[in-house]
Design an enzyme around this catalytic site. Structure first.
Site, PDB file in Angstrom:
ATOM      1  CG  PHE A  73      26.369  97.783   6.711  1.00  0.00           C
ATOM      2  CD1 PHE A  73      26.919  97.409   5.703  1.00  0.00           C
ATOM      3  CD2 PHE A  73      25.509  98.719   7.211  1.00  0.00           C
ATOM      4  CE1 PHE A  73      26.803  97.890   4.477  1.00  0.00           C
ATOM      5  CE2 PHE A  73      25.477  99.596   5.407  1.00  0.00           C
ATOM      6  CZ  PHE A  73      26.170  99.269   4.274  1.00  0.00           C
ATOM      7  CB  ILE A 104      19.885  94.978   2.824  1.00  0.00           C
ATOM      8  CG1 ILE A 104      21.272  93.784   2.145  1.00  0.00           C
ATOM      9  CG2 ILE A 104      19.217  93.625   3.901  1.00  0.00           C
ATOM     10  CD1 ILE A 104      22.099  93.508   3.881  1.00  0.00           C
ATOM     11  N   GLY A 105      19.968  96.396  -0.261  1.00  0.00           N
ATOM     12  CA  GLY A 105      20.873  97.115  -1.437  1.00  0.00           C
ATOM     13  C   GLY A 105      21.225  96.696  -2.557  1.00  0.00           C
ATOM     14  CB  ILE A 131      30.507  86.772 -10.361  1.00  0.00           C
ATOM     15  CG1 ILE A 131      31.968  86.745  -9.051  1.00  0.00           C
ATOM     16  CG2 ILE A 131      30.224  88.625 -10.300  1.00  0.00           C
ATOM     17  CD1 ILE A 131      31.517  86.874  -7.654  1.00  0.00           C
ATOM     18  CG  ASN A 156      24.446  92.072 -11.907  1.00  0.00           C
ATOM     19  OD1 ASN A 156      25.550  93.201 -12.217  1.00  0.00           O
ATOM     20  ND2 ASN A 156      23.067  92.802 -12.414  1.00  0.00           N
ATOM     21  CE  LYS A 210      26.133  99.708 -12.760  1.00  0.00           C
ATOM     22  NZ  LYS A 210      25.456 100.121 -14.197  1.00  0.00           N
ATOM     23  CD  GLN A 237      27.088  93.260  -1.434  1.00  0.00           C
ATOM     24  OE1 GLN A 237      27.694  94.359  -1.097  1.00  0.00           O
ATOM     25  NE2 GLN A 237      27.396  92.567  -1.265  1.00  0.00           N
ATOM     26  N   GLY A 288      28.819  83.505  -2.511  1.00  0.00           N
ATOM     27  CA  GLY A 288      28.221  84.411  -1.256  1.00  0.00           C
ATOM     28  C   GLY A 288      30.102  85.329  -1.700  1.00  0.00           C
ATOM     29  CD  GLU A 290      28.511  89.101   5.940  1.00  0.00           C
ATOM     30  OE1 GLU A 290      28.500  89.808   6.301  1.00  0.00           O
ATOM     31  OE2 GLU A 290      27.510  88.571   6.659  1.00  0.00           O
TER      32      GLU A 290
HETATM   33 MO1  MOS Z   1      26.069  90.129   8.460  1.00  0.00          MO
HETATM   34  S1  MOS Z   1      27.557  91.141   9.426  1.00  0.00           S
HETATM   35  O1  MOS Z   1      25.223  88.582   8.581  1.00  0.00           O
HETATM   36  O2  MOS Z   1      24.868  91.350   8.066  1.00  0.00           O
END
Ligand code: MOS
Length: 708
Positions: free
Chosen positions: A232, A461-462, A599, A601, A603, A608, A672, A675
């Site tokens: 995050f 990162i998950g 996109i 994936n 799912k 996200q 992406g 965010e």
């Molecule tokens: Mo993002 S706020 O760069 O994990």
């Protein structure tokens, strides 16, 4: 179809390839590595906001059961200046810059022994003046060093002469990141080489930071981080905890495991700063915006400067001829603020999109029509065309999914028993970037059976990085996805972008795709024959008589993307139910529509966006870190008082994507989504609260006391 196997993988809703590992506990997070002879660290943190430490008495702690060492400024190894380490070098001088600063670490045979001994350390502070009250000191805020102020046209003239204008101030509080996995490191030295099992959003950052402060070569620092439990933004940079682990291991001459507790997370690894944003918007009677002003006052730390770009959206979202965006920052005695999900855009969108709603109301216009009237396909902040922009499509599709036509323009028109019901909308955006990334493809053949190993120093990162990397490789190589192995999260692998700023998917997948395409074309050349139908890698390796083959490719953003403005765009819709007597707000329904290019994936992408919406609900209604100006400490220090949304706090969330084929942003057209998911969520909820109650709350979170 190649050889009867499935060849379309990109975009499919494929389950995570690391899912079984995770649900069975077989996935190793940083503290899960079984290292022999390990010792445990526990942090000692300052209880003064600004001080010189007159003395630190560690004698009782050192005699406590199991204690191996207590490391403080008195006996810490000398470190070089901080480099890219955030929050200053540690234990180098008896100086305290904020409450909760690490001042010592206890190393013991067990975690419990280290924690017990930590209580026996006595610290004598000579307190000095601290800046801990933001409101009282706001007038001392000054232009930041990294100044993002901007202006176009003549804002003052346009605003002053406008027929319709609004001028309101919006506030967002300090917030804290709380990934499921708090920051943690195992450090193990071998001579002057160190291995760090370190939770982070990118292995390269910790490698550089630790090499710099210890004055060793980066290649002598190996960082391993195959699975990460969320970041995050808090794990986007290297914080002192990683260096302290390495330092403790050196002093104790043992491998040391140093895991942050949940309470540590409030003062160990950055925070989202408090922002006060004065928003001014002027418009013609028919709803054309003529001026947007965004004056931001925020704070940073006395140890350094970090200012999130709240004003970014105010400059680019709407086609106003006159804008003025300014920043002022107050250094405070708190830990250095840092990135937090959509840093700048999430808080900026609360101000801008609340103000847009206020202006639409003033003009008696539907807030969707007001927005649509003011969007442009050219970025007004830099005059470059947007590579693609789905704002209108997202607003229209969302309106349809949500049932926006049932919304009443006037507030307090929709009631059910004790509840006032309201609808709100907000638009949003986040920039799309690609960072240099290198990938190795290793192919091994056994008869007609080919396996591929895809290796790069990316971090999952998950979010599903393993899976989208495998999908990209399977599709590009023409292999079944089961034949793809993925290795990530290790500095011994080719250098990759960090998983931050929504750059991960574009950076990794374009690089993987290039490396796989390169492998195919190199193999094709080796077969020395012409192929009339596209061969599979198995056929190629057989024809070239190879059992093993490997190649590597680098990818970075192409020059075309620089001529455009590349962003993901979204629209959020919220339905809130506000209890008329208690003021409790519940988000009963939420719709998020996102245009983010390809996109990868369906799912994991949906997950996200849901994550962004849930955090947006927390941002809107509950999350606030409260700093006590008397001591400079956070009084919110557990989930009992720092409230994050739990299951019952979240209603239905519907997610949709606008299909976009963006040929400019990068080869695969990936924008992406990490965010953008949170951008506009809090504003949509605040706008819905106004529609429900007629009460405009301009300071988050919208707690019941602000409504009754
Ligand atoms: Mo993002 S706020 O760069 O994990």
């Amino acid at each position: 179809m190649k050889g009867g196997t499935k060849t379309k993988f990109i975009g499919e809703a494929i389950n995570r390839i690391d899912g079984i590992l995770k649900v069975t506990g077989a996935a190793n997070y940083s503290t899960d590595f079984a290292i022999k002879n390990i010792a445990y660290g526990f942090m000692i943190k300052s209880t003064a906001a600004a001080a010189t430490i007159a003395d630190i008495d560690t004698s009782d702690a050192e005699k406590a059961p199991g204690v191996i060492a207590v490391v403080s400024y008195k006996n810490a190894p000398k470190l070089a200046p901080a480099g890219n380490l955030k929050g200053g070098v540690v234990f180098q001088e008896p100086k305290v810059d904020f409450y909760g600063q690490h001042i010592a670490v206890v190393v013991a045979e067990t975690f419990e022994q280290a924690r017990f001994a930590a209580r026996l350390v006595k610290v004598n502070y000579q307190k000095t003046d601290a800046v801990t009250d933001f409101v009282k000191n706001m007038d001392k805020a000054a232009t930041p060093k990294q100044n993002r102020s901007s202006a176009r046209g003549d804002f003052d003239a346009a605003f002053n002469s406008a027929e319709h204008k609004i001028d309101y101030t919006y506030e967002t509080p300090i917030e804290h990141h709380h990934p499921m996995e708090p920051h943690a490191t195992i450090a193990e030295w071998d001579g002057d080489k160190v291995t760090l099992y370190n939770a982070s959003q990118g292995v390269g950052g910790a490698q550089n930071a630790v090499a710099t402060v210890f004055g060793i070569k980066p290649e002598n620092v190996r960082v391993v981080s195959p699975h990460v439990g969320g970041g995050f933004g808090a794990k986007g940079q290297t914080w002192p905890n990683t260096v302290i682990a390495a330092m403790a291991a050196k002093v104790a001459n043992r491998p040391v495991k140093l895991a942050m507790t949940r309470q540590n997370m409030f003062t160990s690894v950055g925070l989202r700063q408090r922002d006060v944003q004065r928003m001014r918007i002027a418009a013609t009677p028919d709803g054309k915006i003529t001026a947007i002003g965004n004056d931001i006052t925020t704070h940073s730390a006395t140890t350094g400067e970090f200012v999130e770009g709240c004003g970014g959206l105010s400059g680019m979202m709407y086609d106003a001829a006159n804008t003025k965006i300014g920043y002022r920052v107050l250094p405070m005695n708190v830990i250095l603020p840092t990135f937090m999900r959509a840093p700048g855009e999430s808080t900026g969108s609360f101000a801008l999109e609340s103000a847009m709603d206020e202006m639409a109301y003033e003009l008696k216009m539907d807030p969707i029509e007001f927005r649509v009237k003011n969007i442009s396909m050219v970025d007004p902040s830099n005059k470059r065309p947007f590579s693609s922009r789905a704002t209108e499509a997202a607003l229209r599709k969302g309106a349809e999914m949500f049932g926006w036509s049932k919304r009443k323009q006037e507030p307090r028109q929709n009631r059910s028993g004790d509840y006032l019901i309201g609808y709100g909308v907000a638009a949003g955006s986040y920039p799309s970037r690609q960072a240099p990334t290198s990938t190795i493809v290793k192919l091994t053949r056994n008869g007609s059976d080919v396996n591929a190993s895809i290796e790069l120093a990316a971090s999952d990162i998950g979010t599903g990085t393993y899976t989208i990397v495998a999908q990209t490789a399977a599709e590009t190589l023409g292999l079944p996805i089961e034949k793809i192995g993925v290795k990530l999260g290790d500095t011994t692998l080719p250098r990759a972008a960090g998983s931050g700023g929504s750059v991960g998917a574009a950076s990794f997948c374009n690089s993987v795709s290039e490396a796989c395409a390169k492998a195919t074309s190199e193999l094709q050349a080796k077969t020395n024959r012409q192929w009339f139908k596209e061969p599979s890698v198995a056929e190629l390796m057989e024809a070239a008589n190879l059992n093993e083959y490997q190649t590597q490719a680098d990818a970075k953003q192409g020059p075309d993307a620089q001529k455009y403005s590349c962003h993901a765009f979204n629209a959020n819709f919220a339905e809130v139910w506000v209890n008329a007597s208690t003021g409790m707000v519940r988000v009963a329904r939420h719709v998020a529509v996102t245009g983010a290019g390809r996109i990868m994936n369906a799912k994991t992408a949906r997950s996200q966006i849901i994550g962004g919406c849930v955090w947006g609900i927390g941002m809107a209604l509950t999350e606030e870190s409260i700093l006590d100006p008397r001591w400079g400490n956070f009084v919110t220090r557990t989930f009992a008082d720092y409230h994050i949304p739990a299951n019952l706090d979240v209603g239905t969330i519907d997610v949709a994507f606008i299909s976009e084929e963006d040929k400019v942003v990068n080869t695969l057209g990936i924008k992406g989504i990490g965010e953008v998911g949170i951008v506009g969520v809090a504003a949509a909820i605040a706008n819905a609260v106004f529609n429900a109650t007629g009460k405009r709350v301009r300071d988050l979170p919208i707690t019941p006391d602000k409504l009754v």
